[in-house]
Design a protein around this motif. Structure first.
Motif, PDB file in Angstrom:
ATOM      1  N   CYS A  12      39.451  39.835  38.015  1.00 44.61           N
ATOM      2  CA  CYS A  12      39.351  40.604  36.931  1.00 44.61           C
ATOM      3  C   CYS A  12      39.405  42.175  36.944  1.00 44.61           C
ATOM      4  O   CYS A  12      38.561  42.718  36.671  1.00 44.61           O
ATOM      5  CB  CYS A  12      38.340  40.128  35.751  1.00 44.61           C
ATOM      6  SG  CYS A  12      38.577  38.355  35.288  1.00 44.61           S
ATOM      7  N   ALA A  43      43.916  37.164  37.887  1.00 46.67           N
ATOM      8  CA  ALA A  43      45.217  37.589  38.302  1.00 46.67           C
ATOM      9  C   ALA A  43      45.117  38.961  39.423  1.00 46.67           C
ATOM     10  O   ALA A  43      46.306  38.813  39.821  1.00 46.67           O
ATOM     11  CB  ALA A  43      45.923  38.040  37.050  1.00 46.67           C
ATOM     12  N   GLN A  44      44.351  39.418  39.610  1.00 48.10           N
ATOM     13  CA  GLN A  44      44.548  40.588  40.579  1.00 48.10           C
ATOM     14  C   GLN A  44      43.275  40.685  41.680  1.00 48.10           C
ATOM     15  O   GLN A  44      42.719  41.620  41.861  1.00 48.10           O
ATOM     16  CB  GLN A  44      44.207  41.984  39.619  1.00 48.10           C
ATOM     17  CG  GLN A  44      45.368  42.311  38.667  1.00 48.10           C
ATOM     18  CD  GLN A  44      45.269  43.249  37.983  1.00 48.10           C
ATOM     19  OE1 GLN A  44      44.558  43.455  37.131  1.00 48.10           O
ATOM     20  NE2 GLN A  44      46.328  44.338  38.260  1.00 48.10           N
ATOM     21  N   THR A  85      44.208  31.872  43.034  1.00 51.30           N
ATOM     22  CA  THR A  85      45.204  32.953  42.707  1.00 51.30           C
ATOM     23  C   THR A  85      45.179  34.070  44.197  1.00 51.30           C
ATOM     24  O   THR A  85      45.114  35.348  44.130  1.00 51.30           O
ATOM     25  CB  THR A  85      44.899  34.001  41.725  1.00 51.30           C
ATOM     26  OG1 THR A  85      43.617  34.324  41.833  1.00 51.30           O
ATOM     27  CG2 THR A  85      44.889  32.974  40.396  1.00 51.30           C
ATOM     28  N   GLN A 267      40.862  38.061  28.977  1.00 49.55           N
ATOM     29  CA  GLN A 267      41.469  36.655  29.219  1.00 49.55           C
ATOM     30  C   GLN A 267      41.290  36.171  27.821  1.00 49.55           C
ATOM     31  O   GLN A 267      40.506  36.294  27.202  1.00 49.55           O
ATOM     32  CB  GLN A 267      40.545  36.162  30.286  1.00 49.55           C
ATOM     33  CG  GLN A 267      40.340  36.868  31.611  1.00 49.55           C
ATOM     34  CD  GLN A 267      41.852  37.441  32.213  1.00 49.55           C
ATOM     35  OE1 GLN A 267      42.760  36.682  32.325  1.00 49.55           O
ATOM     36  NE2 GLN A 267      41.562  38.665  32.615  1.00 49.55           N
TER      37      GLN A 267
END
Length: 272
Positions: A12, A43-44, A85, A267
């Motif tokens: 995050c 996602a990161q 991810t 989120q």
């Protein structure tokens, strides 16, 4: 100069940078502890890892279970899970450099007053003993035979600590305590399945920090891992995983003053 601790990032990065702006973190002046699980599910993950590497003089991390999962994958062990991810890291041109940096990070750090660990400490471990045991894992990870550790890292056995444990049984148990523990059975063995709230712990189980005769009450244990527990600053523990990944918050605490700062998650909220 301020010394902060922040809960599980899990990729995050947007919330992380927003929280750093809130506390006006200055890497030339301040220091930062991160409780592990720097990567995965958010996602990161790549950006979170790169930030830690870029600021390693002022940012210290301990490895969490998701960080170890990434390392295992980078060593060709385990398999990607549905919600992982980690592909941008696994396929990155500098993946090996990231692997070697990450495997040289500790599983535990301590000062005269605080311990940083991802999940917790067994009640019978003193701070000195726990640090020595954590160092055993660090030795394996930083060695030329690290791949052997990851070949057999996964698993729930043994579930109870015995000083005479040796080989992979000893290494796996230490790793599981430091990176996966939440609750214990009355006999002191680990129960891995319980991931719910503190209030709903069954009567035959207890949080690791509620065990009698804890041998590390000389320090405040700063940890994450248990998002359903949420923030806690009591019983000589400082729990910082407040579920940013699940739509909760990312939490920072100034370890010198006790002041708490929160960044609401970007989120979508996940409801149980």
């Amino acid at each position: 100069m301020a010394h902060y601790a922040i809960g599980d990032l899990q990729g995050c990065y947007a919330e992380f940078t927003a929280l750093l702006n809130t506390i006006q973190f200055n890497p030339s002046r301040d220091t930062l502890w991160l409780v592990g699980d720097i990567v995965n599910r958010g996602a990161q993950s790549l950006e979170c890892l790169q930030f830690c590497m870029r600021h390693e003089d002022s940012v210290q991390i301990v490895l969490g279970n998701h960080d170890l999962h990434l390392l295992a994958l980078l060593y060709g062990q385990g398999s990607l899970k549905k919600n992982d991810t980690l592909t941008p890291i696994l396929q990155h041109a500098n993946a090996r450099r990231m692997r070697d940096w990450l495997r040289n990070q500790p599983l535990m750090l301590h000062t005269d007053t605080h311990v940083l660990v991802h999940a917790g400490l067994l009640p019978q471990w003193t701070v000195t003993q726990a640090q020595n045991l954590a160092n055993e894992i660090s030795y394996e990870l930083s060695s030329s035979h690290a791949h052997r550790f990851f070949e057999k890292m996964y698993g729930n056995k043994p579930s109870a600590w015995q000083p005479e444990l040796s080989g992979i049984d000893r290494l796996r148990l230490i790793t599981n305590v430091l990176t996966r523990m939440r609750v214990l059975h009355t006999d002191g063995s680990l129960e891995y399945r319980y991931k719910e709230t503190y209030a709903n712990i069954p009567s035959n189980l207890h949080a690791w920090f509620d065990a009698p005769n804890r041998q590390h009450l000389s320090h405040t244990i700063v940890f994450g891992h248990w998002s359903a527990l949420g923030f806690m600053n009591d019983k000589n523990v400082l729990a910082l995983d407040t579920g940013a990944l699940w739509g909760g918050e990312l939490t920072a605490v100034n370890l010198h003053t006790g002041e708490r700062f929160i960044q609401p998650s970007f989120q979508a909220k996940v409801f149980e």
